[in-house]
Design an enzyme around this catalytic site. Structure first.
Site, PDB file in Angstrom:
ATOM      1  N   LYS A  35      10.345   8.785   5.208  1.00 13.95           N
ATOM      2  CA  LYS A  35      11.121   8.859   6.450  1.00 13.95           C
ATOM      3  C   LYS A  35      12.549   8.364   6.238  1.00 13.95           C
ATOM      4  O   LYS A  35      13.491   8.833   6.897  1.00 13.95           O
ATOM      5  CB  LYS A  35      10.440   8.064   7.557  1.00 13.95           C
ATOM      6  CG  LYS A  35       9.340   8.843   8.285  1.00 13.95           C
ATOM      7  CD  LYS A  35       8.318   9.422   7.326  1.00 13.95           C
ATOM      8  CE  LYS A  35       7.204  10.192   7.968  1.00 13.95           C
ATOM      9  NZ  LYS A  35       6.242  10.723   6.972  1.00 13.95           N
ATOM     10  N   ILE A  55       2.589  16.837   4.060  1.00 15.04           N
ATOM     11  CA  ILE A  55       3.376  16.279   2.964  1.00 15.04           C
ATOM     12  C   ILE A  55       4.299  17.339   2.379  1.00 15.04           C
ATOM     13  O   ILE A  55       5.499  17.115   2.187  1.00 15.04           O
ATOM     14  CB  ILE A  55       2.453  15.697   1.877  1.00 15.04           C
ATOM     15  CG1 ILE A  55       1.696  14.482   2.411  1.00 15.04           C
ATOM     16  CG2 ILE A  55       3.263  15.302   0.636  1.00 15.04           C
ATOM     17  CD1 ILE A  55       0.689  13.908   1.436  1.00 15.04           C
ATOM     18  N   HIS A 108      17.154  11.686  34.891  1.00 14.24           N
ATOM     19  CA  HIS A 108      17.789  12.924  34.438  1.00 14.24           C
ATOM     20  C   HIS A 108      19.100  12.581  33.747  1.00 14.24           C
ATOM     21  O   HIS A 108      19.838  11.707  34.211  1.00 14.24           O
ATOM     22  CB  HIS A 108      18.074  13.830  35.639  1.00 14.24           C
ATOM     23  CG  HIS A 108      18.868  15.052  35.291  1.00 14.24           C
ATOM     24  ND1 HIS A 108      18.298  16.145  34.680  1.00 14.24           N
ATOM     25  CD2 HIS A 108      20.191  15.342  35.446  1.00 14.24           C
ATOM     26  CE1 HIS A 108      19.239  17.065  34.496  1.00 14.24           C
ATOM     27  NE2 HIS A 108      20.388  16.598  34.955  1.00 14.24           N
ATOM     28  N   GLY A 143      -3.697  17.529  -1.314  1.00 10.12           N
ATOM     29  CA  GLY A 143      -4.677  16.653  -0.682  1.00 10.12           C
ATOM     30  C   GLY A 143      -4.750  15.317  -1.384  1.00 10.12           C
ATOM     31  O   GLY A 143      -3.956  15.007  -2.278  1.00 10.12           O
ATOM     32  N   GLY A 161       0.466  21.472   3.624  1.00 12.55           N
ATOM     33  CA  GLY A 161       0.147  20.456   4.612  1.00 12.55           C
ATOM     34  C   GLY A 161       1.391  19.689   5.007  1.00 12.55           C
ATOM     35  O   GLY A 161       2.508  20.038   4.639  1.00 12.55           O
ATOM     36  N   GLY A 205       0.801  -1.216   0.000  1.00 14.80           N
ATOM     37  CA  GLY A 205       0.000   0.000   0.000  1.00 14.80           C
ATOM     38  C   GLY A 205       0.835   1.267   0.000  1.00 14.80           C
ATOM     39  O   GLY A 205       2.045   1.258  -0.214  1.00 14.80           O
TER      40      GLY A 205
END
Length: 464
Positions: free
Chosen positions: A51, A186, A446, A273, A184, A40
């Site tokens: 990414k 993308i 920490h 879009g 947007g 997909g």
């Protein structure tokens, strides 16, 4: 005679693939039909490839800023073809893994490549790439065909070759000047990425701010950060015409508040879009209802108006995220296989914009809380106050949380290094009903990013 199956899945996306496996494990005879590539949009031209390339852009930035950390090196040189090759290797491994899972690891699954069209409520005809057809029928049919880029009706646009979020991933040469139509997530991710690779980048957006669903302070911070990277913005721009000369240079003619502008670049990415892949499925033959935009209408259990037919993932109305598509699979799995009532209604909506800093979001924005007239308190803190931020040099951004009258968190916006991970911690707290007082006084190691929650919740104030 049609070949009969217990279940037929149209589309090999992030809901369809695990559903095929779960049904096969439950003893069902399953067919899954894929027109394009296994996995997909997420694996092939969405989350995973983008990414992977963003990771390369981050390395470029780390080398370019190394001197600030006392590390001296030459200026980074980008091998764009190597970046694309690395991305392709990662994605091919994922595709191969899916194919192995569907064809070798689980019996009972038949994988067919081709285009599926409904011929009736429970029947489908699949046309293979070689032209052969296969008639299939099943009492359960699941549509998981996803979306594709929406192309706005701009004069000259369709007459000139342009890039989409899919085709831009196959470029072999770095654009000199990338024009991006759409502000947007993308457009923002690709904008920062290609700017760091060395392209000049201009983002053109119809609205007067980026990320229309976010609060004003978030949009301003995002624009400021990408602007610091060198990304240029033209907001409130209505593009009227697109042309391209013999040299390949694009010209966008846009109406703005300052008058008409002509924007020129070597490449054009259209990212305004998405639209559903439903136009060629023959839904009318099955009587499946869609809305005015072509999305398949479903109830909270993802059932269409036709008994036994479901729509999963981006092809039905609602937010379009991989993690929600996967949850669609869980909804259907539990309802059909485990006989448990599970609903897709009112589920949490976490998401991340993978710019640097990341924008992590969960729950209500402040704008939404105001629209609902909620009684809430808000805490906002610049990231530069966080010890871990100062130590690592990632001081850009801010954190904001909303808390209701019972001290429970109702929303968070984390625009920060590791913003998605910090947001996920807050989501866990929201799910577990942990109060803001508990987080403010919780002992975190920490120095970690998690420790920022101690100081953040200490800044809660009455809204407005």
């Amino acid at each position: 005679m049609p070949t009969s199956y217990d279940a037929l899945i149209i589309g090999s996306g992030q809901a369809g693939n695990p559903l095929a496996t779960a049904l096969a494990k439950a003893g069902r005879k399953v067919a899954i039909v894929e027109k394009y590539l296994l996995g997909g949009s997420c694996i092939n031209y969405g989350c995973s490839p983008v990414k992977a390339m963003l990771a390369s852009a981050e390395r470029v930035y780390q080398v370019a800023t190394a001197q600030e950390y006392g590390v001296h090196s030459s200026s980074p040189t980008v091998d764009f073809k190597a970046i694309i090759a690395r991305k392709d290797t990662i994605i091919q491994e994922m595709r191969d893994g899916i194919r192995k899972n569907l064809t070798k690891e689980h019996s009972g699954i038949t994988l067919l490549h081709g285009h599926a069209v409904f011929t009736g409520p429970k029947s489908v005809r699949v046309t293979a790439p070689d032209g052969q057809t296969h008639d299939l029928k099943a009492p359960l049919i699941f549509i998981n065909t996803g979306t594709e880029s929406a192309i706005p009706p701009i004069e000259g646009l369709t007459d000139n070759h342009f890039l989409t979020n899919k085709s831009i991933l196959d470029l072999q040469e770095l654009p000199e000047h990338l024009l991006i139509l759409g502000g947007g997530y993308i457009g923002l991710e690709f904008g920062q990425m290609f700017r760091r690779f060395g392209s000049r980048v201009t983002i053109i957006e119809h609205a007067t701010q980026l990320l229309e669903r976010e609060d004003d302070d978030v949009c301003e911070a995002m624009q400021e950060q990408l602007g610091a990277d060198g990304v240029e913005f033209v907001l409130g721009a209505e593009v009227k015409r697109v042309s391209r000369n013999e040299a390949g240079t694009y010209t966008l003619t846009a109406h703005t508040s300052d008058g008409e502008r002509r924007l020129r670049g070597s490449h054009l990415l259209v990212a305004v879009g998405r639209k559903p892949n439903t136009y060629d499925l023959g839904l009318e033959a099955a009587g499946i209802e869609i809305n005015e935009k072509g999305y398949i209408l479903v109830n909270e259990r993802l059932q269409t108006n036709v008994r036994g037919v479901y729509a999963l993932g981006d092809v039905h109305p609602g937010p379009q995220f991989t993690h929600l598509s996967y949850d669609d699979y869980r909804v259907v799995r539990d309802n059909i296989i485990h006989r448990k009532r599970r609903s897709a209604k009112d589920r949490p909506l976490p998401y991340v914009v993978f710019t640097q800093p990341q924008l992590g979001r969960i729950g209500l924005s402040e704008k939404q809380a105001q629209e609902q007239k909620l009684d809430y308190r808000v805490a906002t803190m610049p990231v530069q106050y966080v010890g871990r931020a100062r130590e690592t040099g990632h001081t850009e951004g801010f954190m904001k949380v909303l808390v209701d009258a019972h001290n429970h968190i109702i929303g968070a916006t984390i625009f920060s290094e590791q913003g998605g991970e910090i947001m996920s911690m807050i989501q866990l707290a929201m799910t577990g009903k942990i109060t803001c007082d508990q987080l403010q006084n919780m002992v975190f190691a920490h120095p970690t990013w998690a420790e920022s929650l101690n100081n953040l919740f200490a800044k809660l104030e009455k809204a407005g």
